[in-house]
Design a protein around this motif. Structure first.
Motif, PDB file in Angstrom:
ATOM      1  N   ARG A  35      42.647  33.771  40.910  1.00  0.00           N
ATOM      2  CA  ARG A  35      41.650  33.032  41.691  1.00  0.00           C
ATOM      3  C   ARG A  35      41.421  33.777  42.995  1.00  0.00           C
ATOM      4  O   ARG A  35      42.117  34.755  43.306  1.00  0.00           O
ATOM      5  CB  ARG A  35      42.132  31.599  41.955  1.00  0.00           C
ATOM      6  N   GLU A  36      40.479  33.331  43.763  1.00  0.00           N
ATOM      7  CA  GLU A  36      40.181  34.011  45.026  1.00  0.00           C
ATOM      8  C   GLU A  36      41.375  34.029  45.960  1.00  0.00           C
ATOM      9  O   GLU A  36      41.529  34.940  46.774  1.00  0.00           O
ATOM     10  CB  GLU A  36      38.986  33.329  45.711  1.00  0.00           C
ATOM     11  N   ALA A  70      48.131  26.113  39.052  1.00  0.00           N
ATOM     12  CA  ALA A  70      48.892  25.462  40.117  1.00  0.00           C
ATOM     13  C   ALA A  70      48.106  25.523  41.418  1.00  0.00           C
ATOM     14  O   ALA A  70      47.297  26.443  41.642  1.00  0.00           O
ATOM     15  CB  ALA A  70      50.244  26.152  40.283  1.00  0.00           C
ATOM     16  N   ALA A  71      48.328  24.545  42.276  1.00  0.00           N
ATOM     17  CA  ALA A  71      47.549  24.453  43.513  1.00  0.00           C
ATOM     18  C   ALA A  71      47.759  25.656  44.418  1.00  0.00           C
ATOM     19  O   ALA A  71      46.809  26.156  45.046  1.00  0.00           O
ATOM     20  CB  ALA A  71      47.914  23.159  44.246  1.00  0.00           C
ATOM     21  N   GLU A  72      48.981  26.151  44.502  1.00  0.00           N
ATOM     22  CA  GLU A  72      49.289  27.261  45.399  1.00  0.00           C
ATOM     23  C   GLU A  72      49.515  28.543  44.609  1.00  0.00           C
ATOM     24  O   GLU A  72      50.092  28.519  43.517  1.00  0.00           O
ATOM     25  CB  GLU A  72      50.546  26.946  46.215  1.00  0.00           C
ATOM     26  N   PRO A  73      49.076  29.693  45.155  1.00  0.00           N
ATOM     27  CA  PRO A  73      49.319  30.962  44.471  1.00  0.00           C
ATOM     28  C   PRO A  73      50.794  31.342  44.521  1.00  0.00           C
ATOM     29  O   PRO A  73      51.546  30.874  45.375  1.00  0.00           O
ATOM     30  CB  PRO A  73      48.468  31.963  45.262  1.00  0.00           C
ATOM     31  N   LEU A 124      38.093  37.495  38.479  1.00  0.00           N
ATOM     32  CA  LEU A 124      38.479  36.115  38.761  1.00  0.00           C
ATOM     33  C   LEU A 124      38.437  35.309  37.461  1.00  0.00           C
ATOM     34  O   LEU A 124      37.541  35.474  36.640  1.00  0.00           O
ATOM     35  CB  LEU A 124      37.546  35.493  39.795  1.00  0.00           C
ATOM     36  N   GLY A 125      39.411  34.446  37.284  1.00  0.00           N
ATOM     37  CA  GLY A 125      39.485  33.645  36.070  1.00  0.00           C
ATOM     38  C   GLY A 125      40.302  34.270  34.963  1.00  0.00           C
ATOM     39  O   GLY A 125      40.614  33.619  33.963  1.00  0.00           O
ATOM     40  N   ALA A 126      40.672  35.570  35.128  1.00  0.00           N
ATOM     41  CA  ALA A 126      41.463  36.251  34.099  1.00  0.00           C
ATOM     42  C   ALA A 126      42.859  35.646  34.000  1.00  0.00           C
ATOM     43  O   ALA A 126      43.414  35.151  34.980  1.00  0.00           O
ATOM     44  CB  ALA A 126      41.555  37.739  34.420  1.00  0.00           C
ATOM     45  N   VAL A 127      43.420  35.709  32.796  1.00  0.00           N
ATOM     46  CA  VAL A 127      44.765  35.207  32.531  1.00  0.00           C
ATOM     47  C   VAL A 127      45.676  36.389  32.218  1.00  0.00           C
ATOM     48  O   VAL A 127      45.315  37.273  31.441  1.00  0.00           O
ATOM     49  CB  VAL A 127      44.771  34.219  31.347  1.00  0.00           C
ATOM     50  N   PHE A 128      46.840  36.412  32.841  1.00  0.00           N
ATOM     51  CA  PHE A 128      47.838  37.431  32.537  1.00  0.00           C
ATOM     52  C   PHE A 128      49.099  36.733  32.051  1.00  0.00           C
ATOM     53  O   PHE A 128      49.569  35.767  32.649  1.00  0.00           O
ATOM     54  CB  PHE A 128      48.156  38.274  33.773  1.00  0.00           C
TER      55      PHE A 128
END
Length: 372
Positions: free
Chosen positions: A170-171, A192-195, A212-216
């Motif tokens: 996310r950003e 989750a709310a926090e990075p 942005l939006g990618a999943v690892f």
């Protein structure tokens, strides 16, 4: 899949009590919950189950892995005792086929101490039945319980069921992906709310540029490092066969399989097989980090062909009826073909070994195929 999922109620209570749970925890509960876990309560294999593995496709697969094990035994000096270990041995089919092939080598066969790492009581019973009469065989809950000594370790479709972490870009950074619950009790994915602080520092180069939006996805290195450390210190090799990718990259591979079809992984938890692709580059890196040698990876099709699967199929077909010959040809195609329904290119094969073992059958005789 029509019966209610008792595990769903357990997960709802957990989320209501403590909030969304990480994907890795959800996967762990689905597969290994002590009462309702998928792998602790059933035989998932074959036509009547949810999926079919290579050993169930043809005897040729296990036979060739048996002969591969013999090549390792010779390469490490033909020790008086060889621990032949299988992780997640299914119905015992692969071990049974491997041992049949190894009976033609009496000195090796007499040296074998066989160890099956299996937590599913239903499958343990089927393994007992398949391996009736086999001497020097022991079952374990963990490889930690297997005695020390030179070993060949076979892991076919083992790593894909180890729980994964999923991270979403996310950003604000990379956030752990979680499973939450809406007002109707339905489960959903959410970051989750926090990075996660400084997570990007750990990322492989390809993933750092993900949009942005990618999943690892990543798995802890503990299991592969445990195997690699044992082989580094005690001699031998492990063969890892699984579906996955050769390079660490972004992508969501979290999936559920029920009755041989894809299913929603958030519905009916505990009643479908939940897996994620194996990152072979991550496995190799972790094994090398503790001082083991990595061989491959190669595709399953290429590996089996180098071991002589086509000649073995021809030999079986020469003694078979036309109907059985057609079945053998179909099994060969499924094991080695890259087309629809084929396992040949989707599945990869990699070995890790004592660093002194510089060449391994089926893998070290060809250049690495990392371009695939």
């Amino acid at each position: 899949m029509s019966e209610p999922s008792p595990l769903l109620d357990e997960i709802r209570k957990l989320i209501k009590l403590s909030g969304p749970i990480p994907v890795w925890r959800y996967m762990e509960l689905c597969l290994m919950h002590p009462r309702y876990g998928y792998y602790l309560s059933r035989d998932p294999l074959g036509r009547e189950g949810d999926f079919t593995t290579a050993p169930e496709v043809s005897q040729m697969f296990g036979e060739l892995l048996g002969l591969w094990s013999a090549s390792i035994w010779r390469a490490i000096g033909s020790p008086d005792t060889l621990r032949l270990i299988e992780l997640g041995p299914g119905r015992g089919t692969m071990m049974s086929d491997a041992l049949r092939a190894l009976r033609v080598l009496p000195p090796l066969y007499q040296s074998l101490s066989i160890h099956l790492v299996e937590v599913n009581p239903v499958l343990r019973e089927k393994q007992h039945a398949a391996l009736t009469g086999v001497r020097n065989i022991t079952w374990h809950d963990s490889i930690d319980d297997v005695p020390e000594g030179p070993a060949v370790i076979l892991a076919n479709e083992y790593f894909d069921v180890l729980p994964i972490h999923q991270m979403v870009r996310r950003e604000t950074g990379w956030h752990e992906r979680t499973v939450g619950m809406d007002a109707n009790g339905s489960l959903y994915f959410a970051p989750a709310a926090e990075p996660t602080p400084h997570f990007e520092v750990l990322l492989p180069p390809l993933v750092r540029a993900a949009p942005l939006g990618a999943v690892f996805e990543w798995r802890p290195d503990s299991e592969i490092m445990k195997l690699a450390t044992r082989l580094r210190d005690q001699d031998g090799a492990a063969l890892i066969i699984d579906y996955g990718h050769l390079r660490s990259d972004a992508g969501d591979t979290f999936q559920a399989i029920a009755r041989h079809s894809f299913a929603d992984p958030l519905k009916n938890p505990g009643q479908a097989d939940i897996t994620a692709h194996v990152d072979f580059q991550a496995l190799a890196r972790a094994a090398e980090d503790v001082g083991a040698r990595v061989h491959g990876p190669a595709t399953q099709g290429d590996f089996l062909k180098r071991l002589g699967v086509e000649a073995r199929a021809a030999g079986l077909m020469a003694k078979a009826s036309p109907e059985v010959s057609a079945d053998i040809a179909g099994a060969l195609k499924r094991l080695t073909d890259s087309g629809r329904g084929g396992m040949g290119s989707m599945f990869k094969v990699m070995a890790i070994s004592d660093p002194r073992l510089t060449s391994i059958a089926g893998l070290s005789d060809q250049p690495d195929e990392t371009e695939q």
